[in-house]
Design a protein around this motif. Structure first.
Motif, short mmCIF file in Angstrom:
data_model
loop_
_atom_site.label_atom_id
_atom_site.label_comp_id
_atom_site.label_asym_id
_atom_site.label_seq_id
_atom_site.Cartn_x
_atom_site.Cartn_y
_atom_site.Cartn_z
N SER A 28 0.78 -0.99 0.18
CA SER A 28 0.69 0.19 -0.08
C SER A 28 0.68 1.48 0.27
CB SER A 28 -0.75 -0.24 1.54
OG SER A 28 -1.97 1.26 1.24
N ALA A 29 0.33 2.21 -0.65
CA ALA A 29 1.34 3.81 -0.46
C ALA A 29 0.37 4.86 -1.22
CB ALA A 29 2.15 3.60 -1.87
N CYS A 30 0.38 5.90 -0.79
CA CYS A 30 -0.69 7.18 -0.56
C CYS A 30 -0.03 8.31 -0.14
CB CYS A 30 -1.75 6.19 0.23
SG CYS A 30 -3.49 7.35 0.45
N PHE A 31 -0.46 9.29 -1.29
CA PHE A 31 0.22 10.40 -0.78
C PHE A 31 -0.36 11.32 -0.03
CE2 PHE A 31 2.26 10.20 -5.55
CZ PHE A 31 2.76 10.71 -5.28
N SER A 32 -0.01 11.97 0.64
CA SER A 32 -1.07 13.12 1.43
C SER A 32 -1.42 13.76 1.00
CB SER A 32 -0.36 13.74 2.82
OG SER A 32 -0.93 14.46 3.76
N LYS A 33 -2.84 14.33 1.09
CA LYS A 33 -3.38 15.79 0.66
C LYS A 33 -3.11 17.15 0.88
CE LYS A 33 -7.74 13.39 -0.64
NZ LYS A 33 -9.31 14.14 -0.61
N ASP A 34 -2.18 16.99 2.47
CA ASP A 34 -1.72 18.13 3.13
C ASP A 34 -0.57 18.34 2.82
OD1 ASP A 34 -4.54 19.35 4.84
OD2 ASP A 34 -4.25 17.40 5.55
N SER A 35 0.11 17.42 2.80
CA SER A 35 1.21 17.47 2.12
C SER A 35 1.39 16.18 0.89
CB SER A 35 2.40 17.10 3.38
OG SER A 35 2.06 18.41 4.50
N PRO A 36 1.18 17.27 0.11
CA PRO A 36 0.89 16.20 -1.56
C PRO A 36 2.35 15.59 -1.73
CG PRO A 36 0.64 18.50 -2.08
CD PRO A 36 1.06 18.78 -0.91
N PHE A 37 3.49 15.45 -1.10
CA PHE A 37 4.35 15.01 -1.87
C PHE A 37 5.23 14.05 -0.96
CE2 PHE A 37 4.43 18.75 -4.64
CZ PHE A 37 4.63 18.28 -6.04
N LEU A 38 4.54 13.95 0.81
CA LEU A 38 4.18 12.97 1.17
C LEU A 38 4.22 11.86 0.66
CD1 LEU A 38 4.45 14.92 4.95
CD2 LEU A 38 6.71 14.01 3.43
#
Length: 506
Positions: free
Chosen positions: A464-474
């Protein structure tokens, strides 16, 4: 292993989560009085012999309880801080009385007379001066430290991990601090939630099940047919806020006498109305219609749930094999994709749930789906053979043959591509994760994918991998080793060069 990860938006979680009221001693005793479920016919005679021996020995307190009762009692005892509870098989009343008499609990709090525990300040005694340096830390100080540790700041990011370790399944709620006082980042487990079955899928949602505007909940799909929805703002919860579907629970007191008869003539499980009948493999929350949740199951069905009403609104059977993934179109909120082990993807519109939908065929089992959040007409699918394919729904809809050809086919990994996710801020930035242990970033400009970065995050096979919406490059990553890894993708020079202008401004 970590089977799924998802991010919670900033500012949603309560700064200090609530705590559930621990069960009373009376409630624990009631749990211990549940009747015993016999295990097998072979043990019936031995149990009868044991019962007769106990009657001959005199009055005993029965503690050979069912597994469920003991587990619940242990959990309850742990909740009130009693971590040394033991359940002996036989405990005679006389022994209990003698033990209580020896402890003399009625005078436990009485002052000890004639005993100077700490001395009077002379040699041989313990002397604590009246200055501040000699004071012990007070309980108030300890409470303040504990409150500070448990407080979630508005700047904190939260990651939810579905973990299985040593046959124990649970959710871990991590706090990720992007900037600490010492510089750099830091993350730690804030609290966890014990799950009854192996977790397979997560979906965060803010629809408040307790009334009001928004809440902080997570839906969990497991190897069981039910969907559990947990309140992330409650510590030490022992049961979900609501449960969608599942097996109808038996009344133990009424059915315990029938267990022996049913053992020789096992009956199929009875499910709640609208329930899945097998493991829940995929979940997707609709962020526009916030009370709507979609689920995919090994029972070959796709279901649409109204989580406020706690019922299934629609059941579709667009596939002939296990349904692995579902995904809502964020730009057309009624449009849903489903992907299956029957090697097909189906697009359905919930305004016409009985319509068979539009179908695309692929050469391998579907692992993951993702709509491009920057358009309303394209999506990507990752497959078990290591490839990623991109589709344009306008081609399929306009074609006579609805089995439209892909816009591109990308040989992304050497093994199955278990997870795929678009960057929410930077158009054309895509991340893939595989059982080959690698995570890769792709520039999808003009539907001509180019690998611009790759890393081995040391989590084993990536599930599983998922980008953060608040810090989108994390990018949060979890896998077979059970390690949670957060990759700041802007640390890569090529990613920064191509997409750095999409960095959010503080």
């Amino acid at each position: 292993m970590i089977s799924a990860v998802c991010w919670v938006p900033k500012g949603i979680a309560k700064p200090l989560p609530d705590s559930v009221e621990p069960p009373s001693q009376e409630e624990i005793q009631e749990l211990l009085k549940l009747p015993v479920e016999s295990g097998s016919d072979d043990n019936e005679s031995s149990e009868e012999d044991n019962n007769s021996e106990e009657e001959n020995e005199g009055m005993v307190v029965e503690t050979n309880k069912s597994k469920d009762a003991v587990a619940m009692a242990l959990a309850a005892a742990d909740a009130i801080g009693n971590k040394s509870v033991e359940f002996p098989r036989e405990l005679k009343v006389d022994e209990i009385a003698d033990g209580l008499k020896e402890l003399d609990m009625e005078h436990y709090d009485d002052d000890d007379e004639g005993i100077d525990i700490f001395g009077n300040g002379s040699v041989g005694g313990f002397y604590c001066p009246s200055s501040d340096m000699g004071k012990y830390p007070s309980a108030v100080d300890d409470d303040e430290d504990e409150i500070e540790d448990m407080t979630i700041k508005p700047s904190d990011q939260i990651i939810i991990c579905a973990r299985n370790e040593d046959e124990v399944s649970h959710l871990e709620i991590w706090v990720y601090e992007e900037q600490t006082e010492e510089g750099g980042s830091n993350m730690y487990v804030h609290h966890d939630i014990i799950l009854p079955a192996f977790p397979l899928a997560l979906a965060w949602l803010d629809c408040n099940l307790k009334g009001g505007d928004k809440g902080n909940f997570v839906a969990v799909g497991t190897m069981q047919p039910e969907i559990e929805i947990w309140d992330l703002d409650v510590l030490d919860a022992v049961e979900p806020s609501i449960m969608l579907g599942g097996v109808v629970k038996c009344d133990t007191s009424r059915n315990i006498a029938k267990i022996k008869k049913k053992k020789k003539n096992k009956q199929a499980a009875t499910y709640k109305d609208g329930s899945h009948t097998n493991a829940v493999l995929g979940l997707a929350w609709n962020s526009e219609y916030r009370n709507v949740l979609a689920s995919a199951s090994a029972d070959k069905s796709v279901k649409i749930w109204d989580i406020v009403a706690e019922k299934c609104e629609h059941t579709m059977h667009p596939h002939t094999d296990k349904v692995q993934a579902v995904a809502w179109n964020s730009n057309q909120a009624t449009v849903l994709l489903s992907g299956s082990f029957d090697r097909s993807i189906v697009m359905m519109d919930m305004r016409a749930p009985t319509h068979p939908g539009v179908r695309w065929l692929v050469p391998a089992d579907v692992e993951s789906l993702a709509w491009d959040p920057h358009t309303d007409h394209s999506f990507v699918v990752s497959l078990e053979d290591g490839t990623v394919r991109g589709f344009d729904i306008r081609v399929a809809v306009s074609a006579v043959d609805s089995e439209g050809k892909p816009m591109f086919t990308l040989h992304a990994h050497d093994k199955a591509v278990c997870t795929i996710t678009y960057n929410p801020a930077a158009p054309n930035l895509l991340a893939t994760g595989s059982t080959d242990k690698m995570v890769k970033l792709w520039d999808m400009t003009n539907n001509q994918p180019t690998c611009i970065a790759s890393t081995n995050p040391k989590v084993g096979a990536v599930f599983s991998a998922c980008f953060s919406k608040d810090s989108p490059f994390l990018l949060g990553v979890g896998g077979s080793k059970g390690n949670l890894h957060v990759w700041d993708t802007l640390d890569n020079s090529e990613v920064s060069r191509r997409f750095g202008n999409f960095r959010p401004q503080n």
